[in-house]
Design a protein around this motif. Sequence first.
Motif, short mmCIF file in Angstrom:
data_model
loop_
_atom_site.label_atom_id
_atom_site.label_comp_id
_atom_site.label_asym_id
_atom_site.label_seq_id
_atom_site.Cartn_x
_atom_site.Cartn_y
_atom_site.Cartn_z
N ASP A 1 -1.89 -11.00 1.24
CA ASP A 1 -1.42 -10.06 2.26
C ASP A 1 -0.45 -9.04 1.65
OD1 ASP A 1 -2.93 -11.36 4.13
OD2 ASP A 1 -1.27 -12.56 4.94
N LYS A 2 0.41 -9.51 0.75
CA LYS A 2 1.33 -8.59 0.08
C LYS A 2 0.57 -7.55 -0.73
CE LYS A 2 5.39 -11.59 -0.53
NZ LYS A 2 6.26 -12.23 -1.55
N LYS B 1 -2.52 -6.44 -0.29
CA LYS B 1 -3.20 -5.49 0.58
C LYS B 1 -2.22 -4.45 1.13
CE LYS B 1 -6.87 -8.65 2.08
NZ LYS B 1 -7.44 -9.41 3.24
N GLU B 2 -1.06 -4.91 1.56
CA GLU B 2 -0.07 -3.99 2.11
C GLU B 2 0.45 -3.04 1.04
OE1 GLU B 2 2.31 -2.10 4.82
OE2 GLU B 2 0.69 -3.54 5.16
N LYS C 1 -2.13 -0.42 0.22
CA LYS C 1 -2.19 0.58 1.29
C LYS C 1 -1.05 1.59 1.15
CE LYS C 1 -2.14 0.96 6.34
NZ LYS C 1 -2.07 0.20 7.63
N GLN C 2 0.15 1.09 0.86
CA GLN C 2 1.30 1.97 0.72
C GLN C 2 1.19 2.87 -0.51
OE1 GLN C 2 4.55 -0.81 0.69
NE2 GLN C 2 4.66 -0.96 2.93
#
Length: 256
Positions: A189-190, A192-193, A196-197
């Motif tokens: 999850d980290k 992916k985030e 994205k950023q």
Amino acid sequence: MSNDLHIQPPKIIVTTAAIFLVVFAAFGVIKLFNEIKRGEFIGQEFDRVNTIVVSGEGRVEAKPDIALLVIDVLSKGVRIDSVQDENTRKMNAVISYIKEQGIADGDIQTTSYTTRPAYDYPDGASRFLGYLVDQQIKIKLRDFSKIGTILDQVVAKGANGVPDLRFDIDEKEELQAQARGEAIEQARDKAKELAKQLGVDLVRISSFSENSGPYYPEPMYARAEMMKSASFDSAPIIEPGQTEITSNVTIVYEIK
């Protein structure tokens, strides 16, 4: 009869010259090979791999299902054979009692047996006091309702105390896998985030590492002096609490 004189060079000179020619030829071949390899990459750039590194932690709590007790028997005396006999007699009495409580042979293990002389040093001078024989066993107890009684009775049978008592989980592989799964999910999850950023895409995982291990509650200690000085109307109640299994993972993702 011919008087022609044939002069031949010394053999060592011929051998040295041959070795020199071989070395020179080999050096030339290596140099030529390196030049060719260097020429293959002229005007080309090496592919550069960009990565991001993320970490995750997973924690799983569970109730312990075994207690690990270390029981100590210490004997002192002047004659080594008498001290050893006394120590063996006391430990045998302790082990017999433990087996009477339904503890299997496979759950009883001798962990140490030491014999050493004892000295005192009054005014800096060495004075022989006798011999010490110290024997320890570790038992695995699955019925927690017997802990208090065993702590009380092993001292009555001759043990000097229980220097270590802790709780654990006998089969923790499934819990470890669960903690690892949570850690990986958190790291994913980290990633992916973060991707994205940063405005990049995750390509694949290039490396993975894990550091995991159980965290035990604070060990409990029961010394003979404490137990003998106390007047128990009933055996002490021991609570196992919770054991925590953790997993820490680090994942490196290739990005583009």
